[in-house]
Design a protein around this motif. Structure first.
Motif, PDB file in Angstrom:
ATOM      1  N   ARG A  98      60.921  13.253   4.380  1.00  0.00           N
ATOM      2  CA  ARG A  98      61.951  13.200   3.734  1.00  0.00           C
ATOM      3  C   ARG A  98      63.205  13.114   4.510  1.00  0.00           C
ATOM      4  NH1 ARG A  98      62.120  11.422  -1.811  1.00  0.00           N
ATOM      5  NH2 ARG A  98      60.108  11.636  -2.654  1.00  0.00           N
ATOM      6  N   LEU A  99      63.210  14.060   5.552  1.00  0.00           N
ATOM      7  CA  LEU A  99      64.128  14.343   6.481  1.00  0.00           C
ATOM      8  C   LEU A  99      64.233  13.130   7.275  1.00  0.00           C
ATOM      9  CD1 LEU A  99      64.309  18.026   7.676  1.00  0.00           C
ATOM     10  CD2 LEU A  99      65.962  16.885   6.325  1.00  0.00           C
ATOM     11  N   ARG A 100      63.367  12.543   7.770  1.00  0.00           N
ATOM     12  CA  ARG A 100      63.447  11.387   8.641  1.00  0.00           C
ATOM     13  C   ARG A 100      64.381  10.375   8.154  1.00  0.00           C
ATOM     14  NH1 ARG A 100      58.557  13.196  10.433  1.00  0.00           N
ATOM     15  NH2 ARG A 100      57.322  11.955   8.910  1.00  0.00           N
ATOM     16  N   THR A 101      64.021   9.910   6.525  1.00  0.00           N
ATOM     17  CA  THR A 101      64.817   9.136   5.971  1.00  0.00           C
ATOM     18  C   THR A 101      66.464   9.475   5.977  1.00  0.00           C
ATOM     19  OG1 THR A 101      64.307   9.755   3.850  1.00  0.00           O
ATOM     20  CG2 THR A 101      62.950   8.337   4.603  1.00  0.00           C
ATOM     21  N   TRP A 102      66.725  10.929   5.577  1.00  0.00           N
ATOM     22  CA  TRP A 102      67.846  11.438   5.353  1.00  0.00           C
ATOM     23  C   TRP A 102      68.827  11.735   6.620  1.00  0.00           C
ATOM     24  CZ3 TRP A 102      65.634  15.749   1.870  1.00  0.00           C
ATOM     25  CH2 TRP A 102      65.272  15.228   0.815  1.00  0.00           C
ATOM     26  N   GLY A 122      81.953   8.995   9.643  1.00  0.00           N
ATOM     27  CA  GLY A 122      80.780   8.562   9.630  1.00  0.00           C
ATOM     28  C   GLY A 122      79.461   9.380   9.342  1.00  0.00           C
ATOM     29  N   GLY A 123      79.866  10.649   9.086  1.00  0.00           N
ATOM     30  CA  GLY A 123      79.027  11.739   8.745  1.00  0.00           C
ATOM     31  C   GLY A 123      78.356  11.568   7.274  1.00  0.00           C
ATOM     32  N   ARG A 124      77.472  12.569   6.996  1.00  0.00           N
ATOM     33  CA  ARG A 124      76.810  12.680   5.878  1.00  0.00           C
ATOM     34  C   ARG A 124      76.373  14.028   5.126  1.00  0.00           C
ATOM     35  NH1 ARG A 124      71.352   9.484   7.841  1.00  0.00           N
ATOM     36  NH2 ARG A 124      73.003   8.259   8.571  1.00  0.00           N
ATOM     37  N   MET A 125      76.518  14.040   4.119  1.00  0.00           N
ATOM     38  CA  MET A 125      76.039  15.296   3.376  1.00  0.00           C
ATOM     39  C   MET A 125      74.477  14.992   2.583  1.00  0.00           C
ATOM     40  SD  MET A 125      79.087  17.267   1.705  1.00  0.00           S
ATOM     41  CE  MET A 125      80.336  16.224   1.614  1.00  0.00           C
ATOM     42  N   VAL A 126      73.437  15.790   3.008  1.00  0.00           N
ATOM     43  CA  VAL A 126      72.178  15.896   2.382  1.00  0.00           C
ATOM     44  C   VAL A 126      72.027  16.997   1.394  1.00  0.00           C
ATOM     45  CG1 VAL A 126      69.848  15.657   2.833  1.00  0.00           C
ATOM     46  CG2 VAL A 126      71.387  14.627   4.360  1.00  0.00           C
ATOM     47  N   LEU A 127      72.371  17.002   0.166  1.00  0.00           N
ATOM     48  CA  LEU A 127      72.188  18.042  -0.692  1.00  0.00           C
ATOM     49  C   LEU A 127      71.055  18.001  -1.656  1.00  0.00           C
ATOM     50  CD1 LEU A 127      75.898  17.563  -1.737  1.00  0.00           C
ATOM     51  CD2 LEU A 127      75.274  18.982  -0.052  1.00  0.00           C
TER      52      LEU A 127
END
Length: 195
Positions: free
Chosen positions: A33-37, A134-139
């Protein structure tokens, strides 16, 4: 819970399959999952409410530079030991207002923490300010229990993120028993919100 409560829980925290990620099936499910996020290239990842550092370790193993923050000194101590020799730094602090600078990270990762914090809308705005362009949050969040459910529903979280992110994707996680080490019936999901 207070930092003292989390300190007391630190010794057995990793016993839960989805906390310690000791089971190879559970560990690989989270790593996949982390590899895709997370970005394909090495990135600066901020793991808020990092606990004993299990998700931080997976991110570091994938080549990312990790900063972890947790309220519990005992949890931070375990995370430091778990990631000794890796490109990782762990700080004691409040996940809602972490002791880090703004626009320093490519990704903010938070697992099962937002629902515990007062004023999630304010916290999300603050976290957005920690991200570079361009960053992202993974919640990773959910709603646990049936009699007195606690948590934050996915539709509530996406509504809070709508004014902050250019793209919001929800992945339902309840149906993947490999992530939890068992079948679950409550609502569990991840939201990936890109600026």
């Amino acid at each position: 819970m207070t930092s003292t409560d989390w300190d007391e829980a630190a010794a057995t925290f990793d016993d839960e399959p989805d906390h310690g990620l000791r089971d190879t099936v559970v560990r690989e499910a989270w790593a996949a999952r982390l590899r895709t996020w997370l970005p394909d290239r090495p990135a600066d990842v901020l793991d808020l409410g990092c606990g004993t550092g299990s998700v931080s370790l997976l991110a570091a193993e994938q080549g990312h530079r990790v900063t972890g923050v947790d309220l519990s000194p005992a949890m931070v101590e375990q995370a430091r030991a778990k990631l000794a020799g890796r490109d990782a730094v762990f700080l004691v602090g409040d996940a809602g207002s972490p002791p880090v600078g703004e626009e320093r990270f490519d990704v903010v990762v938070v697992r099962h923490v937002l629902w515990t914090l007062p004023d999630p809308a304010r916290v999300l705005r603050h976290w957005r300010g920690l991200l570079r362009a361009g960053g992202r949050m993974v919640l990773v969040e959910g709603v646990w229990g049936t009699v007195s459910p606690v948590g934050i529903p996915a539709d509530t979280l996406t509504a809070l993120l709508a004014p902050l992110a250019a793209d919001i994707r929800v992945e339902r996680l309840s149906g993947d028993a490999r992530l939890w080490g068992r079948e679950v019936e409550d609502e569990r999901y991840a939201v990936v919100a890109s600026l």
